[in-house]
Motif scaffolding. Structure first.
Motif, mmCIF file in Angstrom:
data_model
loop_
_atom_site.group_PDB
_atom_site.id
_atom_site.type_symbol
_atom_site.label_atom_id
_atom_site.label_comp_id
_atom_site.label_asym_id
_atom_site.label_seq_id
_atom_site.Cartn_x
_atom_site.Cartn_y
_atom_site.Cartn_z
ATOM 1 N N HIS A 144 38.433 65.179 32.412
ATOM 2 C CA HIS A 144 37.946 65.516 31.074
ATOM 3 C C HIS A 144 39.096 65.337 30.089
ATOM 4 O O HIS A 144 40.241 65.652 30.389
ATOM 5 C CB HIS A 144 37.437 66.958 31.039
ATOM 6 C CG HIS A 144 36.851 67.348 29.723
ATOM 7 N ND1 HIS A 144 37.610 67.805 28.676
ATOM 8 C CD2 HIS A 144 35.570 67.343 29.273
ATOM 9 C CE1 HIS A 144 36.830 68.069 27.638
ATOM 10 N NE2 HIS A 144 35.585 67.793 27.977
ATOM 11 N N TRP A 197 41.866 76.021 29.807
ATOM 12 C CA TRP A 197 41.876 77.178 30.694
ATOM 13 C C TRP A 197 41.240 76.755 32.021
ATOM 14 O O TRP A 197 40.140 76.209 32.031
ATOM 15 C CB TRP A 197 41.111 78.361 30.100
ATOM 16 C CG TRP A 197 41.141 79.568 30.998
ATOM 17 C CD1 TRP A 197 40.135 80.031 31.786
ATOM 18 C CD2 TRP A 197 42.246 80.448 31.200
ATOM 19 N NE1 TRP A 197 40.538 81.146 32.471
ATOM 20 C CE2 TRP A 197 41.848 81.438 32.135
ATOM 21 C CE3 TRP A 197 43.548 80.517 30.692
ATOM 22 C CZ2 TRP A 197 42.681 82.457 32.564
ATOM 23 C CZ3 TRP A 197 44.377 81.538 31.118
ATOM 24 C CH2 TRP A 197 43.943 82.495 32.044
ATOM 25 N N PRO A 198 41.934 76.968 33.140
ATOM 26 C CA PRO A 198 41.401 76.514 34.430
ATOM 27 C C PRO A 198 40.234 77.366 34.898
ATOM 28 O O PRO A 198 40.330 78.595 34.966
ATOM 29 C CB PRO A 198 42.610 76.648 35.363
ATOM 30 C CG PRO A 198 43.451 77.721 34.746
ATOM 31 C CD PRO A 198 43.261 77.598 33.265
ATOM 32 N N ALA A 199 39.126 76.716 35.216
ATOM 33 C CA ALA A 199 37.977 77.441 35.756
ATOM 34 C C ALA A 199 38.317 78.051 37.104
ATOM 35 O O ALA A 199 37.912 79.173 37.414
ATOM 36 C CB ALA A 199 36.777 76.501 35.878
ATOM 37 N N ASP A 200 39.054 77.320 37.926
ATOM 38 C CA ASP A 200 39.537 77.805 39.213
ATOM 39 C C ASP A 200 41.017 77.459 39.280
ATOM 40 O O ASP A 200 41.377 76.314 39.540
ATOM 41 C CB ASP A 200 38.782 77.138 40.365
ATOM 42 C CG ASP A 200 39.210 77.666 41.734
ATOM 43 O OD1 ASP A 200 40.201 78.418 41.804
ATOM 44 O OD2 ASP A 200 38.544 77.328 42.729
ATOM 45 N N GLY A 215 47.134 74.734 37.739
ATOM 46 C CA GLY A 215 46.296 75.761 37.126
ATOM 47 C C GLY A 215 46.878 77.154 37.237
ATOM 48 O O GLY A 215 46.828 77.945 36.281
ATOM 49 N N SER A 256 40.124 69.246 40.102
ATOM 50 C CA SER A 256 39.728 68.734 38.789
ATOM 51 C C SER A 256 40.968 68.676 37.902
ATOM 52 O O SER A 256 41.841 69.538 37.987
ATOM 53 C CB SER A 256 38.652 69.608 38.142
ATOM 54 O OG SER A 256 39.160 70.891 37.840
ATOM 55 N N SER A 314 42.098 73.665 39.531
ATOM 56 C CA SER A 314 41.998 73.068 38.195
ATOM 57 C C SER A 314 43.395 72.914 37.599
ATOM 58 O O SER A 314 44.152 73.877 37.535
ATOM 59 C CB SER A 314 41.137 73.943 37.276
ATOM 60 O OG SER A 314 39.835 74.091 37.804
ATOM 61 N N ASP A 354 42.204 67.989 33.827
ATOM 62 C CA ASP A 354 41.916 67.803 32.406
ATOM 63 C C ASP A 354 43.116 67.131 31.761
ATOM 64 O O ASP A 354 44.264 67.414 32.123
ATOM 65 C CB ASP A 354 41.646 69.139 31.722
ATOM 66 C CG ASP A 354 40.234 69.648 31.961
ATOM 67 O OD1 ASP A 354 39.605 70.106 31.003
ATOM 68 O OD2 ASP A 354 39.773 69.573 33.112
#
Length: 670
Positions: A335, A396-399, A498, A301, A403, A303
């Motif tokens: 996103h 902030w990276p979720a993973d 990330g 993912s 991320s 951003d």
């Protein structure tokens, strides 16, 4: 009527019966008169009975093919919902499956049309005899029993989809980075040899073919075919463990196939890569990725983060328009977060009212909105510390493993193909087999889309290094196609991984806590090496890069000109330095390349160079080798520890690099 039924003897006596005779005295006067009526009555009864039988037999055997019909005869139509269909009768004897002909067999034939398929058809347990044979033949040689291997699977049920996938599969097989398999599912009757011939596939295609159709596929129900797709994938998973599954997403594929695959693949943890129309040209770079990279395809993912300064309305709108024109067929649309200043001009406000993200039709109720607008409350100008904290807290990276964040300045304008380059580079340099084996992923801080025109301190122009010449290929390559590794980070247009973003958060947190608790702050931390024309957070990113020996990947000069343009003709200094640098820096925009330059041509050979084939630069510009970079990082880390103080008491084990940064701040707590 009576005389018609009399016998000859009775007729002879007819006249005598009418003559007068003398009555015998011994007889009763009524006996002769009674006998005659009884005889006639019996005859009449027999006649009526015979006529009755005749009428009954006539009515019983009336013909049915006369024009007059009974209009009340029922009409038979399709069964209503809930009606049960009769069980299918015995199946006709089918010919056994033929073996695929050799590639040098008969001339190609046109593929037969798909048979019309009713909703009520053949529906019995599934058998996959050809698939069992082909899977067994490659189980050992391709590592099919291992969960992690080099197997990649293409699958199709529709013959048109198969024709679209086969060139991509052959091209991937030619790279020899993975074992490439192709499975034909669905209900077509074409045999595998004919499929190869029709699509011009010969022995040079490095693809392993599997006939994954069930027995009696051509007369199976849609439900049976859907179930067969899930069962075929079940057998393939158990015997091959494909790292990725590639299917056609152009709209030609069969619904029952897509339903079965998309239901079953997630249960096995197999990423499904949906190739768009014209994938052989739009996503040609995907064929150069190995199985390890493809396994991470749908887990990544990205951003996008834009920090807009006051007075950058025109630049911000231009950047947003270029993002809307981007081609995001290589994955999920990122996103988007836009950090707005306190004072937002009217033009920006009006544009954001109608701005759609992701780009596309907005009338759909299910159309997701992946846009976040953040508006600052304080009127006052941000300080260096406030600007860094506000910016870094925007993501902030979720993973952290999957991320990542793309940082863009409002002065940037992106090419429509920028996302393809980023996805390609991220998959190759972070998740490929060589990247993991050679520890490339642990070194990569970020991936830039442009080449800065000056060094970080803005003291002199920056010139990209020449290509790295190796003895085995002295004439290979071109300086315009040479990407390079630079210890200096970038804030114009760069993706940060990330894991490194988490480390940057930690470093800034520890550094700010130390500076507040230490007065006066040591000169080591107050010295600025990054020009004030760049945002304050870039100084912290440089500290992290120098202390850990990280590098940023920069594209070649030709690729950079066709990926991003940085417009400096309307340059605005970062808000935290705006008063100090008011109109102090003014440049022309960097010229972009031709928009018609093919994506693969931007990469020279069409492939990404391995890190050890790229020039490597220290943060201030000199070319170096990996060993020297490590020595410079160790020296800087020691200077960092001495500036913090108290590191003399640390044991050698405490000096090992830690993501918590405790090894740099001289504490034994993790």
């Amino acid at each position: 009527m009576g005389s018609m039924f009399l016998s000859k003897e009775e007729m002879a006596k007819k006249d005598d019966d009418h003559k007068p005779t003398k009555i015998s005295p011994l007889r009763a006067p009524w006996s002769g008169a009674t006998r005659a009526p009884l005889r006639k009555t019996s005859r009449r009864i027999a006649i009526v009975f015979a006529l009755g039988i005749f009428v009954y037999l006539f009515i019983r055997n009336l013909p049915t093919d006369v024009p007059i019909r009974d209009r009340r005869r029922p009409e038979y139509g399709p069964p209503s919902v809930g009606d049960k269909l009769p069980a299918p009768g015995p199946m006709p004897k089918l010919k056994p499956d033929r073996k695929p002909p050799r590639p040098d067999g008969p001339a190609p034939k046109a593929s037969p049309p798909e048979p019309a398929r009713a909703t009520a058809g053949y529906d019995v347990p599934l058998l996959f005899q050809p698939l069992s044979s082909s899977l067994g033949a490659v189980y050992s040689s391709t590592g099919g029993g291992s969960v992690l291997n080099k197997n990649v699977l293409f699958a199709a049920a529709n013959l048109k989809s198969a024709s679209m996938l086969l060139p991509v599969a052959c091209q991937m097989g030619a790279e020899l980075r993975s074992y490439v398999h192709f499975a034909l599912m669905g209900g077509s009757e074409i045999d595998m040899g004919e499929l190869r011939d029709v699509n011009g596939i010969d022995d040079s295609c490095q693809v392993i073919f599997h006939d994954a159709r069930p027995d009696h596929a051509a007369i199976s129900t849609f439900e049976r075919l859907r179930h067969s797709a899930t069962r075929a994938l079940f057998h393939i998973h158990n015997n091959m463990h494909p790292q990725a599954l590639l299917i056609d997403a152009s709209g030609a594929e069969e619904d029952h196939f897509l339903a079965g695959i998309k239901t079953q693949a997630p249960l096995f943890g197999i990423p499904v890569i949906e190739l768009p129309e014209n994938a052989h040209s739009r996503l040609a770079w995907i064929t150069k990725l190995d199985s390890s990279s493809l396994r991470a395809w749908d887990r990544i993912s990205v951003d996008i983060l834009i920090h807009a300064s006051p007075g950058t309305s025109g630049s911000l709108i231009r950047l947003l328009k270029s993002l809307s024109a981007g081609d995001f067929s290589a994955g999920l649309t990122p996103h988007l977060t836009v950090e707005l200043p306190h004072d937002v001009d009217l033009a920006t406000t009006e544009y954001l009212k109608t701005f759609q993200w992701p780009p596309g039709p907005s009338h759909l109720l299910s159309h997701p909105r992946q846009l976040t607008l953040r508006h600052r409350i304080p009127h006052s100008r941000l300080t260096e510390e406030e600007s860094s904290v506000r910016f870094l807290e925007s993501f902030w990276p979720a993973d952290p493993t999957y991320s990542h964040v793309l940082v863009l300045t409002p002065q940037a304008q992106l090419s429509p193909r920028f996302f393809h380059y980023l996805k390609y580079a991220v998959l190759e340099y972070l998740y490929s087999g060589p990247a993991r084996l050679q520890d490339w992923d642990s070194r990569l801080l970020g991936i830039s889309l442009d080449v800065p025109s000056t060094h970080l301190d803005a003291s002199k122009p920056f010139t990209p290094p020449p290509r790295k010449i190796r003895p085995e290929s002295p004439d290979a390559g071109d300086d315009n196609h040479t990407p390079f590794l630079w210890q200096a980070p970038n804030s114009n247009a760069a993706l940060y991984t990330g894991q490194k973003w988490v480390e940057l958060h930690t470093l800034v947190s520890e550094l700010l806590a130390f500076q507040r608790a230490t007065q006066p702050v040591p000169p080591f931390f107050t010295e600025k090496l990054v020009s004030r024309r760049y945002p304050a957070w870039l100084e912290h990113a440089l500290k992290l890069s120098r202390a850990r020996g990280y590098w940023t990947l920069y594209p070649s000069a030709l690729a950079a000109a066709n990926l991003a343009t940085i417009h400096n003709e309307l340059y605005r200094a970062p808000e935290e330095y705006e008063e100090e640098l008011a109109k102090d820096y003014l440049q022309d925009a960097e010229l972009s390349g031709s928009p018609e330059t093919p994506f693969e041509n931007l990469l020279g050979s069409g492939s990404l160079l391995p890190f050890n084939d790229m020039p490597l630069l220290l943060w201030d510009g000199p070319t170096t080798e990996l060993g020297n970079l490590d020595m410079a990082a160790e020296e800087y880390a020691n200077d960092f520890r001495r500036a913090v103080g108290g590191c003399e008491a640390l044991a050698p084990g405490d000096l090992v690099r830690k993501k918590s940064m405790k090894d740099l701040f001289c504490t034994k707590d993790d």
